[in-house]
Design an enzyme around this catalytic site. Sequence first.
Site, PDB file in Angstrom:
ATOM      1  N   PRO A  89     -66.470  26.419  81.224  1.00 12.26           N
ATOM      2  CA  PRO A  89     -65.102  26.179  81.696  1.00 12.26           C
ATOM      3  C   PRO A  89     -64.472  27.445  82.272  1.00 12.26           C
ATOM      4  O   PRO A  89     -63.452  27.360  82.943  1.00 12.26           O
ATOM      5  CB  PRO A  89     -64.350  25.702  80.448  1.00 12.26           C
ATOM      6  CG  PRO A  89     -65.312  25.714  79.322  1.00 12.26           C
ATOM      7  CD  PRO A  89     -66.632  26.229  79.792  1.00 12.26           C
ATOM      8  N   GLU A 116     -68.216  26.282  72.618  1.00 13.19           N
ATOM      9  CA  GLU A 116     -67.805  27.377  71.731  1.00 13.19           C
ATOM     10  C   GLU A 116     -68.183  28.721  72.323  1.00 13.19           C
ATOM     11  O   GLU A 116     -67.578  29.729  72.005  1.00 13.19           O
ATOM     12  CB  GLU A 116     -68.449  27.256  70.346  1.00 13.19           C
ATOM     13  CG  GLU A 116     -68.018  26.048  69.545  1.00 13.19           C
ATOM     14  CD  GLU A 116     -69.005  24.901  69.664  1.00 13.19           C
ATOM     15  OE1 GLU A 116     -69.732  24.822  70.682  1.00 13.19           O
ATOM     16  OE2 GLU A 116     -69.050  24.066  68.737  1.00 13.19           O
ATOM     17  N   ARG A 153     -77.854  15.661  96.587  1.00 17.51           N
ATOM     18  CA  ARG A 153     -77.630  14.649  97.616  1.00 17.51           C
ATOM     19  C   ARG A 153     -77.410  15.258  98.995  1.00 17.51           C
ATOM     20  O   ARG A 153     -77.430  14.560 100.002  1.00 17.51           O
ATOM     21  CB  ARG A 153     -76.497  13.690  97.248  1.00 17.51           C
ATOM     22  CG  ARG A 153     -75.148  14.304  97.130  1.00 17.51           C
ATOM     23  CD  ARG A 153     -74.141  13.276  96.676  1.00 17.51           C
ATOM     24  NE  ARG A 153     -73.836  12.278  97.693  1.00 17.51           N
ATOM     25  CZ  ARG A 153     -73.102  12.517  98.779  1.00 17.51           C
ATOM     26  NH1 ARG A 153     -72.613  13.706  98.996  1.00 17.51           N
ATOM     27  NH2 ARG A 153     -72.869  11.565  99.651  1.00 17.51           N
ATOM     28  N   ASP A 168     -68.872  12.364 104.395  1.00 22.51           N
ATOM     29  CA  ASP A 168     -68.205  12.536 103.103  1.00 22.51           C
ATOM     30  C   ASP A 168     -66.807  13.087 103.194  1.00 22.51           C
ATOM     31  O   ASP A 168     -66.563  14.014 103.939  1.00 22.51           O
ATOM     32  CB  ASP A 168     -68.962  13.570 102.265  1.00 22.51           C
ATOM     33  CG  ASP A 168     -70.104  12.938 101.559  1.00 22.51           C
ATOM     34  OD1 ASP A 168     -70.123  11.715 101.504  1.00 22.51           O
ATOM     35  OD2 ASP A 168     -70.960  13.688 101.080  1.00 22.51           O
TER      36      ASP A 168
HETATM   37  N1  ADE Z   1     -68.527  23.241  79.464  1.00 23.72           N
HETATM   38  C1  ADE Z   1     -67.471  22.719  78.823  1.00 23.72           C
HETATM   39  N2  ADE Z   1     -66.537  22.306  79.677  1.00 23.72           N
HETATM   40  C2  ADE Z   1     -67.010  22.573  80.935  1.00 23.72           C
HETATM   41  C3  ADE Z   1     -66.514  22.373  82.235  1.00 23.72           C
HETATM   42  N3  ADE Z   1     -65.327  21.832  82.459  1.00 23.72           N
HETATM   43  N4  ADE Z   1     -67.267  22.770  83.263  1.00 23.72           N
HETATM   44  C4  ADE Z   1     -68.474  23.333  83.057  1.00 23.72           C
HETATM   45  N5  ADE Z   1     -68.995  23.549  81.854  1.00 23.72           N
HETATM   46  C5  ADE Z   1     -68.280  23.171  80.789  1.00 23.72           C
END
Ligand code: ADE
Length: 253
Positions: A89, A116, A153, A168
């Site tokens: 994230p 985590e 793709r 697209d």
């Molecule tokens: N791992 C946990 N959440 C994530 C996300 N939003 N994007 C990529 N990897 C992740």
Amino acid sequence: MTFDIVTIFPAMFEQPLAAGVIGRAIERGVLDVKIRDLRDFTADRHRVVDDVPFGGGPGMVLKADPMFRAIDAIEADRGQPLTVVLTSPQGARLTQETAQRLSRLAHVAILCGRYEGVDERVRERVSEELSIGDYVLTGGELPAMVILEAVARLVPGVVGDEQSVAADSFSRGLLDFPQYTRPATLTVPGPRGPADRSVPDVLLSGNHADIRRWRKREAVARTLERRPDLLTGADLDGEEQEILREMIAQRHK
Ligand code: ADE
């Protein structure tokens, strides 16, 4: 194109990789995807992949060593150069542009993180860290599959109809126009009882110039309404630009 995915949940990839466009591309040999179980790269009897964080705190952190061994194994197997993507994230947001750039590579390895955390030193061997959006998942397996789909793709020969890839939404910065299929009239349940809903007449007219114009108007209108941010970088033709100018002028009346 070749993908290697390093994960603690190899089973999560079985069905998604067997189905549909991706499954067929693998069958035909256009894509080569190898799922690597991180546990196979541990050196201890219990095949431990995670450990408690130094400094304390909740959750477990993925250990660096098995990841390093997995990367070494992939490098030995496939040869350099290797682009290593870590899902997290904290990464840069995945966009169509990133997918396009990655699709021009011969080989990408994706390391699935855990939410985590992953030992920070793993990042020294990572080319880029990618997030699939501003929300948190429990692990990087679904993100890895999303990245693989978005990239694969775009590889020539994966999607049968190259035109559908070129058209697209995010390739040009315009959302898609509405699509309909048979039947031409449908009874749709609604809050005030059932109502007949018909396909726009123009689509049944057989007049291809009219259909093309209608679709352009709908695409521009939708984008203006739902994702005006896309229009800043959009690659519009003269007709679409004219439609957009008209619509903006209408709004200001
Ligand atoms: N791992 C946990 N959440 C994530 C996300 N939003 N994007 C990529 N990897 C992740």
